[in-house]
Design a protein around this motif. Structure first.
Motif, mmCIF file in Angstrom:
data_model
loop_
_atom_site.group_PDB
_atom_site.id
_atom_site.type_symbol
_atom_site.label_atom_id
_atom_site.label_comp_id
_atom_site.label_asym_id
_atom_site.label_seq_id
_atom_site.Cartn_x
_atom_site.Cartn_y
_atom_site.Cartn_z
ATOM 1 N N HIS A 256 -9.916 4.239 3.691
ATOM 2 C CA HIS A 256 -8.921 3.246 3.302
ATOM 3 C C HIS A 256 -8.946 2.090 4.305
ATOM 4 O O HIS A 256 -9.095 2.297 5.506
ATOM 5 C CB HIS A 256 -7.520 3.851 3.284
ATOM 6 C CG HIS A 256 -7.311 4.849 2.185
ATOM 7 N ND1 HIS A 256 -6.167 5.618 2.082
ATOM 8 C CD2 HIS A 256 -8.090 5.206 1.139
ATOM 9 C CE1 HIS A 256 -6.254 6.400 1.020
ATOM 10 N NE2 HIS A 256 -7.419 6.168 0.439
ATOM 11 N N GLN A 258 -6.566 -0.784 5.786
ATOM 12 C CA GLN A 258 -5.152 -1.110 5.908
ATOM 13 C C GLN A 258 -4.988 -2.421 6.680
ATOM 14 O O GLN A 258 -5.733 -2.671 7.635
ATOM 15 C CB GLN A 258 -4.420 0.000 6.677
ATOM 16 C CG GLN A 258 -4.783 1.412 6.260
ATOM 17 C CD GLN A 258 -3.771 2.010 5.318
ATOM 18 O OE1 GLN A 258 -2.824 1.339 4.922
ATOM 19 N NE2 GLN A 258 -3.945 3.276 4.982
ATOM 20 N N THR A 272 -9.019 3.890 7.923
ATOM 21 C CA THR A 272 -8.521 5.259 8.075
ATOM 22 C C THR A 272 -9.210 6.184 7.085
ATOM 23 O O THR A 272 -9.897 5.738 6.157
ATOM 24 C CB THR A 272 -7.002 5.324 7.856
ATOM 25 O OG1 THR A 272 -6.707 5.026 6.478
ATOM 26 C CG2 THR A 272 -6.278 4.321 8.748
ATOM 27 N N ASP A 276 -4.958 8.829 5.624
ATOM 28 C CA ASP A 276 -4.366 7.815 6.509
ATOM 29 C C ASP A 276 -3.913 8.387 7.849
ATOM 30 O O ASP A 276 -3.087 7.793 8.544
ATOM 31 C CB ASP A 276 -3.170 7.124 5.826
ATOM 32 C CG ASP A 276 -3.564 6.422 4.527
ATOM 33 O OD1 ASP A 276 -4.737 6.002 4.437
ATOM 34 O OD2 ASP A 276 -2.718 6.308 3.624
#
Length: 290
Positions: A256, A258, A272, A276
């Motif tokens: 991910h 972010q 991540t 997360d």
């Protein structure tokens, strides 16, 4: 860069310099080469890292293109550092002027700095690129050389790019599937055929349970994801990228991207895992919105 990796296998290193209390002496040679951008290659890179249509070049492309020159620097006969076993720890990129991909780049690579680290030494290799005699681009790659010696810096309080910024506003901007052949695809583009990126068998030979993604691939995807997320994605200018690599991305994997602490000219990015909970890298990006 098979020739460079072959040289790395047989390079003899004077480990005594790494065991001393004072920093090892850095070679002073400057490696130079004129680089011309192939439009087909650049288009393939943009497709691989999902760079949106933009009037400015991806800020990490020139860094990738100069990798063979950086490896020549690291293989300098007077360098006390082994090429194989170096850990890519951080990157700083400065886009100083508009980079015209239709014009040649005069690239200069040299050792820049070395400092104690709690696990050994951290050494910097600097790239500077000029066009028509003007400095347009600078990139500093930091590598960790693991050594057990009396010189090492003590472990201090952990600091991070986002220490003064709450993670509560961290928002996902992209989900990426890093497939099993990601390392081989990026190696074909970059020329970086380090065995740890290619297959499970070759990665295990160097102590990794699975192949890992190139750090520059992961960072490039993160920067692309941020720019793609902006309304003015076609004209936004990335001026500076400051990244610290933390944990490898094992392949295959889902990651991910972010963003948080965004202002009109800067943003913090984290890559991540899918839960997360694990941070693979943290980066700050400075940009101009036109």
């Amino acid at each position: 860069m098979f020739r460079e990796y072959t040289k790395a296998l047989f390079k003899r290193v004077d480990a005594r310099q790494l065991m001393q209390f004072k920093p090892p002496t850095l070679p002073q040679r400057i490696y130079t080469k004129t680089l011309n951008v192939d439009n087909v290659h650049y288009a393939s890179f943009c497709q691989e890292v999902d760079w949106p249509a933009n009037e400015h070049a991806h800020p990490l492309y020139l860094q990738m293109l100069s990798l063979p020159l950086q490896m020549q620097c690291l293989l300098d006969k007077q360098s006390p550092f082994p090429l194989l076993g170096l850990i890519h720890a951080a990157n700083k990129v400065f886009v100083l002027e508009h980079c015209n991909l239709s014009e040649p780049f005069e690239c200069r690579v040299r050792f820049h700095d070395v400092r104690p680290h709690s696990r050994g030494w951290e050494v910097d290799v600097m790239l500077e690129a000029l066009q028509s005699g003007n400095l347009v681009y600078r990139a500093i790659s930091s590598y960790l050389v693991k050594v057990k010696a009396v010189h090492v810096a003590p472990l201090g309080p952990k600091t991070d790019l986002n220490d003064e910024c709450s993670l509560e506003d961290r928002a996902p901007i992209a989900e990426i599937n890093a497939s099993a052949n990601t390392g081989r695809r990026y190696a074909k583009l970059s020329g970086d055929y380090n065995p740890i990126h290619l297959s499970a068998i070759s990665a295990k030979a160097f102590g990794f349970k699975q192949p890992i993604a190139h750090g520059m691939w992961t960072l490039s995807r993160a920067v692309s994801a941020f720019v793609s997320h902006q309304e003015d994605r076609q004209s936004i200018t990335v001026k500076e990228v400051n990244c610290r690599f933390k944990k490898p991305v094992f392949l295959p994997n889902d990651i991910h991207i972010q963003q948080h602490c965004k202002t009109a000219t800067s943003v913090l990015l984290d890559v991540t895992d899918s839960d997360d909970g694990l941070v693979h890298l943290s980066a700050s990006v400075t940009f101009n919105q036109e």
